[in-house]
Scaffold this active site. Structure first.
Site, PDB file in Angstrom:
ATOM      1  N   PRO A   1     -18.196  38.647  -9.931  1.00  0.00           N
ATOM      2  CG  PRO A   1     -19.195  38.432  -8.038  1.00  0.00           C
ATOM      3  CD  PRO A   1     -20.032  38.829  -9.231  1.00  0.00           C
ATOM      4  CG  MET A   2     -11.528  35.655  -9.897  1.00  0.00           C
ATOM      5  SD  MET A   2     -11.821  35.587 -11.913  1.00  0.00           S
ATOM      6  CE  MET A   2     -11.788  36.871 -12.964  1.00  0.00           C
ATOM      7  CB  CYS A   3     -15.143  34.315  -4.880  1.00  0.00           C
ATOM      8  SG  CYS A   3     -16.504  35.792  -5.015  1.00  0.00           S
ATOM      9  CB  THR A   4     -19.602  34.037  -8.296  1.00  0.00           C
ATOM     10  OG1 THR A   4     -19.592  35.067  -7.673  1.00  0.00           O
ATOM     11  CG2 THR A   4     -20.752  33.351  -8.774  1.00  0.00           C
TER      12      THR A   4
ATOM     13  CB  SER B   1     -15.234  29.000  -5.350  1.00  0.00           C
ATOM     14  OG  SER B   1     -14.035  29.336  -5.234  1.00  0.00           O
TER      15      SER B   1
END
Length: 450
Positions: free
Chosen positions: A231-234, A237
């Site tokens: 996941p891009m958020c992982t 961030s």
């Protein structure tokens, strides 16, 4: 030289697949323009002139020429061509659609700087032909999909040097389409063995496929899971793994910083990999993450040579019957030390590629066509890429959805939101699905559930 009888043939049918001309290879008698010399094939004679404890029961001499097709002339194909030519195979064809890039030169050893911009197949063929006397490699600068059945039917053995699972599945489907049946009984002479290998990370496999008899590529498709996407958020961030740090450098930092100008990240370029490695280490240190190594960053399997050597060995065994071939799946793992084992992958009775029976689709009449499309692409046993769905309604062929042609996709897109009932489909309806993963149309039978 020896004949080869497939282990499961119903009759003792011998297909002569000798790899060397008897007098030239064994006796050193006839000289073809200086191509052979005394003792050149002494190492091969040990396998071909005497039986041994592992020799196939049908081992016998033959003077026929074995015609080999190598798919791919990249990092894997270069190794295959070299190994096969040095093993004594005299007639090899190679198919590859790519041209040589500078980044290929660090490991695709048949190419030189002067070859950049030329077709890989042609350069590889020229190199082998000039370097190994008596061997003839014929290049084909094409996609495998551009060649018809008559082309593939001429070969005794096909060996893949591919990275793409889509291309492997297409080749698998082509060889299955060449099989002949009489009164439901498979004609052994129509079988063309496929030798294939795969690599993911630092794990690899080599397999021997006898189309129509042993497990095919699609029978074991679950062994080729879709690539994991974080996941891009992982990544951006909350990184927790070394892979998250590497993906951050590769996906976010590279296009932002453009360390080498407006050029794409090339996994074959050592400078590119070094840059990603250093940025990944910085990212990992910031979040107290350990485990970022150059090898993990590179992601390039170090066992290619091992895997390709196993493939070439299996070609030799099938061509000569000097040893019983692999049955039928070899796994290689060098993540921590070295580990390898073999097992027999079994055919699936309902395999979409080789079972010759329509596949069942169980959906309620209220299900939407979009759900069927998602099932075809996400199901582990199918893993289609861009399926085109057609059927017959009121005696006429109707395209329900086709993605590859823009105008047809726009016209059929509204069907995705319609239910199966609204589309006029009924229980027992047959759907024909075409996809880039196979040259054949796959038939599905629609079974309505409550």
């Amino acid at each position: 030289m020896a004949g080869f009888s497939f282990l499961l043939f119903p009759t003792n049918v011998i297909i002569f697949l000798g790899i060397l001309t008897l007098q030239m290879a064994v006796d050193g008698g006839h000289r073809d323009g200086g191509c052979d010399w005394d003792g050149r094939w002494n190492h091969v004679r040990k396998f071909l002139e005497r039986p041994g404890p592992f020799t196939h029961p049908d081992f016998e001499p033959s003077t026929e020429t074995c015609k080999i097709l190598v798919i791919g002339a990249g990092g894997l194909g270069c190794e295959l061509l070299k190994n096969l030519a040095l093993s004594g195979f005299r007639l090899i064809h190679v198919v590859d659609m790519d041209i040589i890039d500078v980044s290929n030169l660090n490991r695709q050893f048949l190419f030189r700087p002067k070859d950049v911009g030329r077709p890989k197949a042609e350069v590889a063929a020229d190199f082998i032909n000039s370097r190994i006397p008596g061997c003839k490699v014929v290049p084909h600068f094409k996609k495998i999909q551009d060649l018809d059945e008559s082309f593939y039917r001429q070969f005794h053995i096909i060996v893949c040097g591919l990275d793409s699972i889509i291309a492997r599945r297409w080749m698998n489907g082509m060889l299955i389409s060449l099989l002949s049946y009489e009164d439901g009984v498979l004609d052994p002479s129509s079988i063309i063995p496929l030798i294939d290998g795969g690599v993911e990370g630092f794990k690899g496999n080599t397999r021997v496929i006898l189309p129509g008899m042993t497990a095919c590529i699609d029978c074991t498709l679950e062994l080729y899971p879709p690539q994991i996407n974080f996941p891009m958020c992982t990544i951006a961030s909350m990184p927790r793994l070394p892979e998250h740090c590497i993906e951050y450098a590769r996906i976010l930092q590279w296009p932002k910083e453009k360390p080498f100008g407006d050029t794409s990240l090339d996994g074959d370029n050592p400078q590119h990999i070094q840059w990603v490695f250093e940025r990944s280490q910085e990212r990992a240190a910031e979040f107290n993450i350990t485990g970022v190594t150059y090898r993990l960053t590179q992601g390039e399997p170090v066992n290619n040579k091992t895997r390709i050597s196993a493939c070439a060995t299996e070609v030799f065994k099938i061509a000569t019957s000097a040893y019983i071939p692999l049955n039928n799946y070899l796994v290689f793992n060098d993540v921590d030390g070295l580990y390898t084992y073999t097992f027999e992958a079994e055919r699936k009775e309902n395999c979409s590629a080789c079972s010759q029976v329509p596949q069942d689709l169980q959906f309620p009449p209220s299900a939407k066509l979009q759900e069927i499309l998602e099932y075809l692409t996400e199901n582990a046993s199918l893993q289609m890429k861009s399926p085109a769905i057609t059927t017959t309604l009121e005696g006429k062929n109707k395209t329900l959805y086709l993605q590859s042609v823009k105008s047809i996709e726009e016209r059929t897109r509204p069907n995705l939101c319609k239910t199966l009932k609204e589309l006029g489909l009924s229980d027992g309806q047959e759907l024909a699905v075409a996809d880039v993963t196979t040259p054949q149309t796959v038939l599905f039978k629609l079974n309505f559930t409550a």
